[in-house]
Design a protein around this motif. Structure first.
Motif, mmCIF file in Angstrom:
data_model
loop_
_atom_site.group_PDB
_atom_site.id
_atom_site.type_symbol
_atom_site.label_atom_id
_atom_site.label_comp_id
_atom_site.label_asym_id
_atom_site.label_seq_id
_atom_site.Cartn_x
_atom_site.Cartn_y
_atom_site.Cartn_z
ATOM 1 N N TRP A 129 -113.159 129.140 44.837
ATOM 2 C CA TRP A 129 -112.630 128.112 45.734
ATOM 3 C C TRP A 129 -111.833 127.060 44.972
ATOM 4 N N VAL A 130 -112.283 126.728 43.763
ATOM 5 C CA VAL A 130 -111.557 125.735 42.970
ATOM 6 C C VAL A 130 -110.165 126.240 42.632
ATOM 7 N N ASP A 131 -110.080 127.508 42.186
ATOM 8 C CA ASP A 131 -108.769 128.087 41.861
ATOM 9 C C ASP A 131 -107.878 128.153 43.097
ATOM 10 N N LEU A 132 -108.480 128.477 44.245
ATOM 11 C CA LEU A 132 -107.712 128.534 45.492
ATOM 12 C C LEU A 132 -107.133 127.163 45.831
ATOM 13 N N ILE A 133 -107.946 126.126 45.694
ATOM 14 C CA ILE A 133 -107.486 124.773 46.011
ATOM 15 C C ILE A 133 -106.398 124.323 45.036
ATOM 16 N N ILE A 134 -106.594 124.629 43.748
ATOM 17 C CA ILE A 134 -105.575 124.270 42.753
ATOM 18 C C ILE A 134 -104.265 124.987 43.061
ATOM 19 N N TRP A 135 -104.365 126.273 43.361
ATOM 20 C CA TRP A 135 -103.174 127.063 43.725
ATOM 21 C C TRP A 135 -102.470 126.430 44.911
ATOM 22 N N TYR A 136 -103.239 126.049 45.913
ATOM 23 C CA TYR A 136 -102.681 125.480 47.139
ATOM 24 C C TYR A 136 -101.990 124.144 46.873
ATOM 25 N N ILE A 137 -102.628 123.301 46.074
ATOM 26 C CA ILE A 137 -102.032 122.002 45.751
ATOM 27 C C ILE A 137 -100.706 122.187 45.013
ATOM 28 N N VAL A 138 -100.690 123.109 44.055
ATOM 29 C CA VAL A 138 -99.459 123.355 43.297
ATOM 30 C C VAL A 138 -98.366 123.907 44.206
ATOM 31 N N ILE A 139 -98.745 124.797 45.117
ATOM 32 C CA ILE A 139 -97.771 125.348 46.064
ATOM 33 C C ILE A 139 -97.178 124.226 46.923
ATOM 34 N N ILE A 140 -98.017 123.307 47.369
ATOM 35 C CA ILE A 140 -97.538 122.173 48.167
ATOM 36 C C ILE A 140 -96.573 121.318 47.345
ATOM 37 N N LEU A 141 -96.920 121.061 46.083
ATOM 38 C CA LEU A 141 -96.055 120.252 45.219
ATOM 39 C C LEU A 141 -94.709 120.942 44.980
ATOM 40 N N ILE A 142 -94.753 122.254 44.788
ATOM 41 C CA ILE A 142 -93.503 123.008 44.637
ATOM 42 C C ILE A 142 -92.679 122.920 45.917
ATOM 43 N N GLY A 143 -93.363 122.997 47.057
ATOM 44 C CA GLY A 143 -92.671 122.869 48.342
ATOM 45 C C GLY A 143 -92.010 121.510 48.497
ATOM 46 N N ILE A 144 -92.702 120.464 48.061
ATOM 47 C CA ILE A 144 -92.121 119.113 48.108
ATOM 48 C C ILE A 144 -90.889 119.035 47.210
ATOM 49 N N ALA A 145 -90.990 119.633 46.021
ATOM 50 C CA ALA A 145 -89.858 119.629 45.088
ATOM 51 C C ALA A 145 -88.658 120.371 45.679
ATOM 52 N N ILE A 146 -88.926 121.511 46.314
ATOM 53 C CA ILE A 146 -87.846 122.277 46.946
ATOM 54 C C ILE A 146 -87.237 121.478 48.093
ATOM 55 N N GLY A 147 -88.094 120.780 48.849
ATOM 56 C CA GLY A 147 -87.591 119.921 49.925
ATOM 57 C C GLY A 147 -86.693 118.813 49.396
ATOM 58 N N PHE A 148 -87.062 118.235 48.247
ATOM 59 C CA PHE A 148 -86.247 117.187 47.630
ATOM 60 C C PHE A 148 -84.893 117.748 47.202
ATOM 61 N N ILE A 149 -84.916 118.932 46.579
ATOM 62 C CA ILE A 149 -83.666 119.568 46.162
ATOM 63 C C ILE A 149 -82.778 119.850 47.371
ATOM 64 N N THR A 150 -83.411 120.311 48.455
ATOM 65 C CA THR A 150 -82.667 120.605 49.684
ATOM 66 C C THR A 150 -82.007 119.348 50.239
ATOM 67 N N SER A 151 -82.738 118.229 50.217
ATOM 68 C CA SER A 151 -82.181 116.976 50.741
ATOM 69 C C SER A 151 -80.989 116.515 49.902
ATOM 70 N N ILE A 152 -81.043 116.727 48.596
ATOM 71 C CA ILE A 152 -79.931 116.358 47.719
ATOM 72 C C ILE A 152 -78.722 117.249 47.992
ATOM 73 N N LEU A 153 -78.969 118.562 48.080
ATOM 74 C CA LEU A 153 -77.868 119.498 48.335
ATOM 75 C C LEU A 153 -77.252 119.267 49.712
#
Length: 242
Positions: free
Chosen positions: A177-201
């Motif tokens: 469960w810990v690895d799952l939660i860590i994976w999920y948090i990182v995926i969310i952070l990557i999604g936020i980063a992609i959203g930021f890149i999208t807003s700039i583009l």
């Protein structure tokens, strides 16, 4: 599961064939025809299956009928898992509009006016509560759904595999469960980063949106598909292949 390896490989994976990334982008841009949407989702599912099988390259765009059926299956899994959040959200919005309509009618009959405080009070009492509940449900269910999709891929598209909850939770226990939660948090952070890149583009006229539609969007879906395969396979050890 080494989250660093998971993310670095998943980020690198789509760049193995940019032509296929663009083809997926084309399917997404014409997805309003419905059939291309299911083809795109079918290809994403194919990526998960290929990744579980240990294939390092993006799969081919072929066997379109099978890809279409797989896309429908993946759509159904997303829909069924998301249905409670959708129902709560829709009910909350309907409740809000109904309350606003009733408030408008009452104030017109009494000669009063609707104040911002009235609207805020209504929003806080109806839609906001419902949307918060829907959001919490989505946050909880989506990592579980990711493992369910991995199970669906492992069983080669057998739809019932995505709803074998005992098996899914057993797999999560193997993942941790810990690895799952860590994976999920990182995926969310990557999604936020992609959203930021999208807003700039998005600020760049025409060219920016071409890059977003044909590169960024399909790239993000391929990244997510690869990351799901890594997550699921981690339950069986690094040497696991389907």
């Amino acid at each position: 599961m080494d989250i660093g390896d998971v993310i670095s490989d998943s980020l690198r994976y789509p760049s193995s064939d940019w032509i296929k990334v663009v083809i997926l982008g084309v399917l997404f841009i014409i997805s309003f025809f419905i059939i291309p949407l299911f083809l795109a989702m079918g290809y994403i599912f194919r990526v998960i299956k290929a990744s579980l099988a240990g294939v390092e390259e993006l799969p081919s765009f072929d066997e379109w009928g099978e890809m279409f059926i797989d896309g429908i299956k993946l759509f159904l899994v997303y829909l069924i898992y998301s249905l409670p959040a959708i129902i709560i959200g829709v009910f909350s919005i309907i409740s809000l509009w109904s309350s606003i309509w009733s408030l408008t009618y009452v104030t017109q009959m009494s000669g009063n006016t609707i104040t911002p405080e009235m609207v805020v009070s209504l929003f806080g009492g109806t839609a906001l509560v419902g949307l918060v509940v829907a959001g919490i449900y989505a946050l909880i269910i989506y990592p579980i759904m990711a493992v369910a999709i991995g199970n669906l891929a492992y069983y080669n598209g057998e739809l019932s595999a995505a709803f074998r909850f005992g098996e899914i939770f057993s797999t999560i226990s193997l993942i941790g469960w810990v690895d799952l939660i860590i994976w999920y948090i990182v995926i969310i952070l990557i999604g936020i980063a992609i959203g930021f890149i999208t807003s700039i583009l998005g600020i760049i006229p025409i060219l920016g949106w071409i890059i977003i539609i044909f590169i960024v969007y399909p790239y993000s879906y391929l990244f997510y598909a690869r990351a799901i395969a890594w997550l699921y396979s981690s339950a069986f050890g690094e040497e696991y292949t389907a």
